[in-house]
Design a protein around this motif. Structure first.
Motif, PDB file in Angstrom:
ATOM      1  N   LEU A  58       0.854  -1.180   0.000  1.00 58.87           N
ATOM      2  CA  LEU A  58       0.000   0.000   0.000  1.00 58.87           C
ATOM      3  C   LEU A  58       0.890   1.230   0.000  1.00 58.87           C
ATOM      4  N   VAL A  59       0.599   2.142  -0.903  1.00 63.03           N
ATOM      5  CA  VAL A  59       1.319   3.422  -0.922  1.00 63.03           C
ATOM      6  C   VAL A  59       0.323   4.522  -0.622  1.00 63.03           C
ATOM      7  N   VAL A  60       0.535   5.196   0.503  1.00 61.20           N
ATOM      8  CA  VAL A  60      -0.338   6.318   0.844  1.00 61.20           C
ATOM      9  C   VAL A  60       0.347   7.579   0.352  1.00 61.20           C
ATOM     10  N   ASN A  61      -0.089   8.000  -0.774  1.00 63.01           N
ATOM     11  CA  ASN A  61       0.478   9.169  -1.441  1.00 63.01           C
ATOM     12  C   ASN A  61      -0.557  10.283  -1.322  1.00 63.01           C
ATOM     13  N   HIS A  62      -0.108  11.497  -1.436  1.00 63.98           N
ATOM     14  CA  HIS A  62      -1.069  12.597  -1.472  1.00 63.98           C
ATOM     15  C   HIS A  62      -0.523  13.591  -2.470  1.00 63.98           C
ATOM     16  N   CYS A  63      -1.402  14.097  -3.309  1.00 64.18           N
ATOM     17  CA  CYS A  63      -0.871  14.743  -4.498  1.00 64.18           C
ATOM     18  C   CYS A  63      -0.260  16.111  -4.244  1.00 64.18           C
ATOM     19  N   ARG A  64      -0.804  16.901  -3.325  1.00 66.58           N
ATOM     20  CA  ARG A  64      -0.226  18.252  -3.196  1.00 66.58           C
ATOM     21  C   ARG A  64      -0.315  18.766  -1.765  1.00 66.58           C
ATOM     22  N   LEU A  65       0.740  19.459  -1.369  1.00 70.58           N
ATOM     23  CA  LEU A  65       0.746  20.129  -0.076  1.00 70.58           C
ATOM     24  C   LEU A  65       0.737  21.620  -0.365  1.00 70.58           C
ATOM     25  N   ARG A  66      -0.349  22.274   0.026  1.00 67.23           N
ATOM     26  CA  ARG A  66      -0.491  23.696  -0.309  1.00 67.23           C
ATOM     27  C   ARG A  66      -0.454  24.529   0.969  1.00 67.23           C
ATOM     28  N   ALA A  67      -0.618  25.838   0.791  1.00 66.16           N
ATOM     29  CA  ALA A  67      -0.587  26.745   1.938  1.00 66.16           C
ATOM     30  C   ALA A  67      -1.660  26.364   2.963  1.00 66.16           C
ATOM     31  N   GLY A  68      -2.772  25.886   2.483  1.00 68.65           N
ATOM     32  CA  GLY A  68      -3.850  25.517   3.397  1.00 68.65           C
ATOM     33  C   GLY A  68      -3.740  24.103   3.924  1.00 68.65           C
ATOM     34  N   GLY A  69      -2.633  23.423   3.614  1.00 69.82           N
ATOM     35  CA  GLY A  69      -2.452  22.041   4.058  1.00 69.82           C
ATOM     36  C   GLY A  69      -2.752  21.065   2.936  1.00 69.82           C
ATOM     37  N   LEU A  70      -2.917  19.803   3.309  1.00 73.14           N
ATOM     38  CA  LEU A  70      -3.272  18.798   2.308  1.00 73.14           C
ATOM     39  C   LEU A  70      -4.708  19.037   1.868  1.00 73.14           C
ATOM     40  N   SER A  71      -5.030  18.535   0.682  1.00 73.57           N
ATOM     41  CA  SER A  71      -6.435  18.659   0.293  1.00 73.57           C
ATOM     42  C   SER A  71      -7.238  17.765   1.231  1.00 73.57           C
ATOM     43  N   ARG A  72      -8.453  18.213   1.561  1.00 79.65           N
ATOM     44  CA  ARG A  72      -9.286  17.432   2.507  1.00 79.65           C
ATOM     45  C   ARG A  72      -9.450  16.001   2.018  1.00 79.65           C
ATOM     46  N   ARG A  73      -9.637  15.883   0.705  1.00 77.41           N
ATOM     47  CA  ARG A  73      -9.884  14.545   0.159  1.00 77.41           C
ATOM     48  C   ARG A  73      -8.668  13.650   0.362  1.00 77.41           C
ATOM     49  N   SER A  74      -7.460  14.221   0.133  1.00 74.79           N
ATOM     50  CA  SER A  74      -6.228  13.446   0.274  1.00 74.79           C
ATOM     51  C   SER A  74      -6.054  12.955   1.700  1.00 74.79           C
ATOM     52  N   LEU A  75      -6.220  13.873   2.658  1.00 73.56           N
ATOM     53  CA  LEU A  75      -5.985  13.500   4.046  1.00 73.56           C
ATOM     54  C   LEU A  75      -7.025  12.497   4.525  1.00 73.56           C
ATOM     55  N   GLU A  76      -8.283  12.755   4.154  1.00 70.39           N
ATOM     56  CA  GLU A  76      -9.348  11.849   4.584  1.00 70.39           C
ATOM     57  C   GLU A  76      -9.130  10.461   3.985  1.00 70.39           C
ATOM     58  N   MET A  77      -8.777  10.445   2.705  1.00 67.34           N
ATOM     59  CA  MET A  77      -8.554   9.159   2.043  1.00 67.34           C
ATOM     60  C   MET A  77      -7.392   8.416   2.697  1.00 67.34           C
ATOM     61  N   ALA A  78      -6.298   9.162   2.995  1.00 72.39           N
ATOM     62  CA  ALA A  78      -5.133   8.530   3.609  1.00 72.39           C
ATOM     63  C   ALA A  78      -5.504   7.927   4.959  1.00 72.39           C
ATOM     64  N   GLU A  79      -6.247   8.679   5.764  1.00 72.78           N
ATOM     65  CA  GLU A  79      -6.599   8.179   7.097  1.00 72.78           C
ATOM     66  C   GLU A  79      -7.519   6.972   7.002  1.00 72.78           C
TER      67      GLU A  79
END
Lengths: 291, 281
Positions: A58-79
């Motif tokens: 399993l690779v928990v990747n997240h596509c972008r880290l921006r000024a506002g943090g990770l995208s909600r979808r990325s973080l929620e999906m990762a968790e």
């Protein structure tokens, strides 16, 4: 039947990992793919099916880290994927792509931060999200000590999809890049290709643990801006008397302001000792971004 | 080199997939040719170009203004070492004099290991790093001194030394908790004591505006000469002290720290006894 599950497979690092694994003949499943037979595409459902399919990695990747943090979808999906993966019995390897932003940035950081350094005590939105991601990884590790878990804290990543506050800032469209007057911090960059190679290494070798993934060197921010053909626009740092008002007018988030003032470089020695492919220099990485 | 993955039987092998070289299976990144001036600093941020540019001014201070004399440079080991020196003067010129003596006579770099506060200062913090300043951090010392074999320079008195009143001249202040001993032990390098005479009088402090310092958040605001006076500088490098003892308890650390302080203090008194004139040496 899938061998590896990958979150955020479409952009930058994710796309390169998919390509590499496919060339190796390793089957990929996308955690965001629609589940068959009209079922919900929720990660839990998807992973239950993958358990039946004897998923190995399993690779928990997240596509972008921006000024506002990770995208909600990325973080929620990762968790959610990590929580569900703790019930997947066939899993052997998990790779979580984290970020050096977890250390924050400040004058108190050493020139090269090692993995033993505590996360920042003044986390902004990005550092908070990254800390949440690593907490989810720690919960997974506690639940599944039999699975080899690798956490990669990557430097500012450049490539088809810049990943990181500073990488985003330096590579923003337009000819100018704002900086702090009187400061020229040491910074690092890696290419998405190098991060993808590190993920493939972590999937194929038993290298459990937390690793900084960055070049061995660092470079001044001014040199990086020069290499990508932009012009520096130094701006005065707001002072405390009028800071409250002026800070709101600054074109940066608090975290990006700290990075532009103090920079950050990661010590990759532990990754080098574990045989991770060594990335090219910071200068070569940022130059490749505009190639 | 094969880039084919091979799946092992999960019940028998440790590896799920075998890849000879992970970097080879990822599509290659664009190869770029960097311009020669892509980055003119080393990995610690020191710029040879900046050092070269300030060279004429430092040469003037070293040769003409302070007429610096140095002895014992042959005692500096060929590999990494931690130079430990006394520190004085409202705006202390001792660091640059030591660094310049070693650069000119031994053609070696010296990295000044300072407090994190330097990094907070605009312009000065930038300049500090470009001429070879790094933070005094154990992990930095291990890499810089232990692995790269460079020379580090620390002033354990810190601002207690530079902020002391004229009446306390030639008296070394406390060496703190001796953290520099731990730094040298961790890096596995010897400590080389260095005594400097001259900084005490170069920019003496006749008074301190502590209230103003508190308001400005500075360690001290001195009443001083505002310019460096043309005093004679003498630098004496002393015998290295091997601290690679394997003992790293606080007591040993404190003992070694006191020994280093005592030997520098004795040498300073000795240099003072030999001096006939503050200006002419």
């Amino acid at each position: 039947m899938a061998d590896v599950v990958l979150t955020d497979p479409d952009m930058g690092v994710g796309a390169l990992v998919v390509d590499a694994l496919q060339r190796l003949g390793i089957e990929i499943a996308r955690s965001d793919a629609p589940a068959p037979a009209g079922q919900s595409a929720a990660a839990e459902v998807w992973l239950e099916r993958l358990d039946e399919a004897r998923t190995g990695g399993l690779v928990v990747n997240h596509c972008r880290l921006r000024a506002g943090g990770l995208s909600r979808r990325s973080l929620e999906m990762a968790e959610r994927v990590l929580a569900a993966a703790s019930r997947c019995e066939t899993l052997h390897r998990v790779v979580v792509v984290s970020s050096g932003q977890v250390y924050g940035s400040g004058a108190e950081l050493p020139t090269f931060v090692t993995e033993g350094h505590a996360p920042t005590e003044r986390p902004g939105a990005s550092a908070t999200d990254i800390a949440d991601l690593e907490s989810a990884a720690a919960r997974f590790a506690a639940a599944r000590p039999d699975v080899s878990l690798t956490v990669l804290r990557v430097a500012e990543t450049v490539g088809t999809a810049p990943h990181g506050l500073l990488a985003d800032h330096v590579l923003q469209p337009g000819g100018f890049v704002t900086t702090r007057f009187g400061y020229d911090p040491q910074v690092q960059f890696v290419t998405a290709h190098a991060v993808a190679a590190a993920i493939v290494h972590a999937l194929t070798e038993d290298v459990a643990g937390v690793y900084n993934f960055a070049p061995a060197d660092a470079m001044p921010l001014s040199a990086a801006i020069r290499l990508v053909g932009r012009t520096r626009v130094p701006m005065l740092r707001t002072v405390s008397l009028v800071g409250g008002i002026l800070r709101r007018m600054e074109p940066w988030s608090h975290e990006l302001g700290e990075l532009l003032t103090f920079g950050r470089a990661l010590d990759p020695q532990r990754a080098v000792d574990a045989g991770f492919p060594e990335p090219s220099s910071a200068a070569a990485a940022i130059a490749a971004a505009v190639y | 080199m094969s880039t084919e993955g091979r799946r092992h039987d999960r019940d028998r092998g440790d590896h799920l997939w075998v890849v000879e070289e992970a970097a080879d299976v990822v599509r290659p990144e664009p190869r770029v040719t960097l311009p020669e001036d892509a980055a003119d600093t080393d990995r610690w941020g020191r710029s040879e170009e900046v050092v070269r540019r300030v060279g004429p001014a430092v040469d003037f201070l070293y040769d003409r203004w302070f007429r610096t004399e140095v002895e014992g440079l042959d005692k500096i080991p060929a590999g990494g070492a931690l130079l430990v020196s006394n520190h004085a003067g409202a705006l202390p010129p001792d660091a640059v004099q030591i660094m310049w003596a070693i650069r000119r006579e031994l053609d070696r770099r010296v990295y000044m290991m300072g407090e994190h506060v330097f990094g907070r200062l605009p312009v000065a913090g930038w300049m500090f790093r470009r001429i070879g300043g790094v933070e005094a951090d154990p992990s930095t010392a291990r890499k810089l001194l232990g692995e790269e074999g460079q020379l580090g320079l620390v002033f354990p008195e810190g601002t207690k030394g530079t902020g002391k009143h004229w009446s306390e001249r030639y008296r070394l202040q406390r060496f703190g908790r001796g953290g520099f001993v731990r730094v040298a032990m961790d890096a596995g390098v010897p400590i080389v004591p260095v005594a400097v005479l001259g900084a005490e009088e170069a920019m003496p402090i006749f008074g301190r505006l502590d209230g103003l310092a508190g308001m400005l958040g500075l360690p001290y605001v001195p009443v001083t000469s505002m310019v460096w006076l043309p005093v004679k500088f003498r630098i004496r490098v002393l015998d290295p002290i091997d601290v690679h003892l394997g003992h790293s308890d606080d007591h040993t650390q404190q003992m070694v720290s006191e020994d280093v302080r005592a030997v520098i203090q004795r040498t300073l008194i000795d240099l003072l006894a030999q001096r006939r004139s503050v200006i002419w040496g």
